[in-house]
Design an enzyme around this catalytic site. Structure first.
Site, PDB file in Angstrom:
ATOM      1  N   LYS A  63       0.843  -1.193   0.000  1.00  0.00           N
ATOM      2  CA  LYS A  63       0.000   0.000   0.000  1.00  0.00           C
ATOM      3  C   LYS A  63       0.874   1.237   0.000  1.00  0.00           C
ATOM      4  O   LYS A  63       1.879   1.296   0.704  1.00  0.00           O
ATOM      5  CB  LYS A  63      -0.926   0.014   1.223  1.00  0.00           C
ATOM      6  CG  LYS A  63      -1.876   1.226   1.248  1.00  0.00           C
ATOM      7  CD  LYS A  63      -2.878   1.143   2.376  1.00  0.00           C
ATOM      8  CE  LYS A  63      -2.276   1.479   3.719  1.00  0.00           C
ATOM      9  NZ  LYS A  63      -3.275   1.495   4.791  1.00  0.00           N
ATOM     10  N   GLN A  67     -12.016   9.094  10.401  1.00  0.00           N
ATOM     11  CA  GLN A  67     -12.000   7.695  10.836  1.00  0.00           C
ATOM     12  C   GLN A  67     -13.093   7.370  11.849  1.00  0.00           C
ATOM     13  O   GLN A  67     -13.450   6.197  12.033  1.00  0.00           O
ATOM     14  CB  GLN A  67     -10.630   7.363  11.448  1.00  0.00           C
ATOM     15  CG  GLN A  67     -10.451   6.007  12.073  1.00  0.00           C
ATOM     16  CD  GLN A  67     -10.546   4.832  11.107  1.00  0.00           C
ATOM     17  OE1 GLN A  67     -10.919   3.729  11.484  1.00  0.00           O
ATOM     18  NE2 GLN A  67     -10.208   5.072   9.855  1.00  0.00           N
ATOM     19  N   THR A  87      -6.944  11.023  16.867  1.00  0.00           N
ATOM     20  CA  THR A  87      -6.668  12.413  16.518  1.00  0.00           C
ATOM     21  C   THR A  87      -5.597  12.472  15.438  1.00  0.00           C
ATOM     22  O   THR A  87      -4.919  11.491  15.159  1.00  0.00           O
ATOM     23  CB  THR A  87      -6.213  13.201  17.755  1.00  0.00           C
ATOM     24  OG1 THR A  87      -5.027  12.602  18.290  1.00  0.00           O
ATOM     25  CG2 THR A  87      -7.293  13.191  18.833  1.00  0.00           C
ATOM     26  N   GLY A 144      -1.813   7.410  16.782  1.00  0.00           N
ATOM     27  CA  GLY A 144      -0.366   7.368  16.606  1.00  0.00           C
ATOM     28  C   GLY A 144       0.011   6.627  15.340  1.00  0.00           C
ATOM     29  O   GLY A 144      -0.389   5.487  15.154  1.00  0.00           O
ATOM     30  N   ASP A 145       0.769   7.277  14.444  1.00  0.00           N
ATOM     31  CA  ASP A 145       1.153   6.595  13.208  1.00  0.00           C
ATOM     32  C   ASP A 145       2.463   7.103  12.629  1.00  0.00           C
ATOM     33  O   ASP A 145       2.794   6.814  11.486  1.00  0.00           O
ATOM     34  CB  ASP A 145       0.042   6.703  12.150  1.00  0.00           C
ATOM     35  CG  ASP A 145      -0.347   8.142  11.856  1.00  0.00           C
ATOM     36  OD1 ASP A 145       0.373   9.059  12.294  1.00  0.00           O
ATOM     37  OD2 ASP A 145      -1.373   8.346  11.187  1.00  0.00           O
ATOM     38  N   LYS A 178       4.523  11.629  17.212  1.00  0.00           N
ATOM     39  CA  LYS A 178       3.081  11.820  17.351  1.00  0.00           C
ATOM     40  C   LYS A 178       2.532  10.829  18.372  1.00  0.00           C
ATOM     41  O   LYS A 178       2.623   9.620  18.174  1.00  0.00           O
ATOM     42  CB  LYS A 178       2.382  11.617  16.009  1.00  0.00           C
ATOM     43  CG  LYS A 178       0.872  11.802  16.065  1.00  0.00           C
ATOM     44  CD  LYS A 178       0.238  11.492  14.717  1.00  0.00           C
ATOM     45  CE  LYS A 178      -1.272  11.604  14.809  1.00  0.00           C
ATOM     46  NZ  LYS A 178      -1.926  11.156  13.570  1.00  0.00           N
TER      47      LYS A 178
END
Length: 356
Positions: A77, A148, A209, A234-235, A239
């Site tokens: 992806k 989301q 968020t 968190g990603d 963050k």
């Protein structure tokens, strides 16, 4: 309509096709079936080729590639995360994906994955909660009511039986949007004015968020005994959403530790801190929830195997509903070694016809 066997053709699922496919299958059914496919692949986790996603980070966001393979199929992806995009009328996250045959390297599917990523993220969260939340959970707080949030709500209702939602976002228009979009499915919805109000009586707390910063969305005083925390926001490095105190009180479950240590909320902790891989809970190798007062946390950053499962799932669905376009993507010369000759034949076709 069967998929065309011509070697130049790759089935392509557009955004329009994806939306229609989801609606024809039914949102709740789609989420439930997708979660089942994700669980199947998590249960065979050891056979997958796994690596942290490859990211290109900037001050504005991140662009990433997420590859994996089970030895028969290969999937990847392309996905971005740019929190400021909404101020420009753009999505924070966009994505597309490819599923290929390992045996010959040919793509089997090209698909939009902006919508599909939202669905697989929600399905994975609810699947994790099936193992980690208290069995009688009925109320969920959702902190962060952006793109989301509705998907999370629908997945938790379909898979866990969540009935009551307590919504909060610092942007009240986002909360109103989320509540409006979810009025049809029959939720009991409370729009809240603070995080503290939103978490009152919640069995599950979802944080989702977008700001790319070290933030404390969920503090120690927000989390009572028995709560399951679904930490989705968190990603990327730098963050976070969950306070150190909450992390230390929680039993933490993750997808793929080498990636979560970089991008999840556990980036705040020393690498020696114990975490449990979700697939091991599913297979019974490790324990999940062991008591009603235990605080569990799923530190979700998203992993390539979830996208692999999603691509497998939609590929199996599209022929039933004729939801794809035949894309002329691959060169297919008459003789495999004569690619240049294919170009010459095209040139000849373009020449003006001589008039005698």
């Amino acid at each position: 309509m069967p998929i065309d066997p011509k070697l130049n053709v790759v089935p392509f699922i557009s955004v329009d096709h994806m939306m229609k496919l989801v609606l024809k299958v039914g949102i709740d059914t789609f989420l439930t079936e997708l979660a089942a496919e994700i669980e199947k692949d998590f249960r065979r986790w050891p056979i997958f080729d796994k690596k942290p996603r490859v990211g290109s980070h900037s001050q504005d966001g991140v662009i990433e590639l997420m590859p994996t393979s089970d030895g028969s199929l290969y999937g990847f992806k392309y996905v971005n995360g740019h929190p400021k995009n909404t101020h420009q009328g753009r999505q924070t996250v966009t994505a597309f994906g490819v599923l290929s045959d390992v045996g010959n390297g040919y793509p089997l599917l090209l698909s939009e994955m902006t919508i599909l990523t939202a669905l697989r993220t929600a399905a994975t969260s609810a699947l994790a909660a099936k193992y980690l939340a208290r069995p009688n959970s009925k109320t969920m707080a959702i902190i962060g009511n952006g793109a989301q949030s509705e998907f999370q709500a629908r997945a938790f209702r379909a898979i866990l039986g969540i009935q009551k939602l307590r919504l909060f976002d610092i942007d009240t228009s986002a909360t109103r949007k989320c509540a409006r979009n979810l009025t049809g499915p029959g939720f009991d919805i409370v729009e809240c004015g603070s995080v503290a109000e939103a978490v009152e009586g919640a069995d599950v707390i979802t944080t989702v968020t977008a700001d790319k910063q070290f933030a404390t969305i969920l503090s120690d005083n927000h989390v009572g005994p028995g709560v399951h925390i679904n930490a989705v926001g968190g990603d990327c490095p730098g963050k976070t959403e969950i306070s150190m105190e909450v992390l230390l009180r929680s039993d933490i479950f993750v997808e793929y530790p080498p990636q979560t240590w970089i991008e999840g909320d556990i980036q705040q902790l020393p690498r020696t801190h114990p975490v449990t891989e979700l697939w091991q809970v599913m297979t019974g190798e490790k324990t999940g929830r062991v008591g009603d007062r235990q605080i569990t946390m799923f530190d979700s950053v998203g992993f390539a195997i979830e996208d692999f499962s999603a691509l497998r799932y939609v590929r199996a669905k599209i022929t039933d509903f004729e939801m794809f376009t035949e894309l002329d993507l691959l060169a297919d010369p008459d003789e495999p070694r004569d690619l240049y000759g294919m170009l010459l034949r095209c040139e000849k076709k373009l020449e003006p016809t001589a008039v005698g």
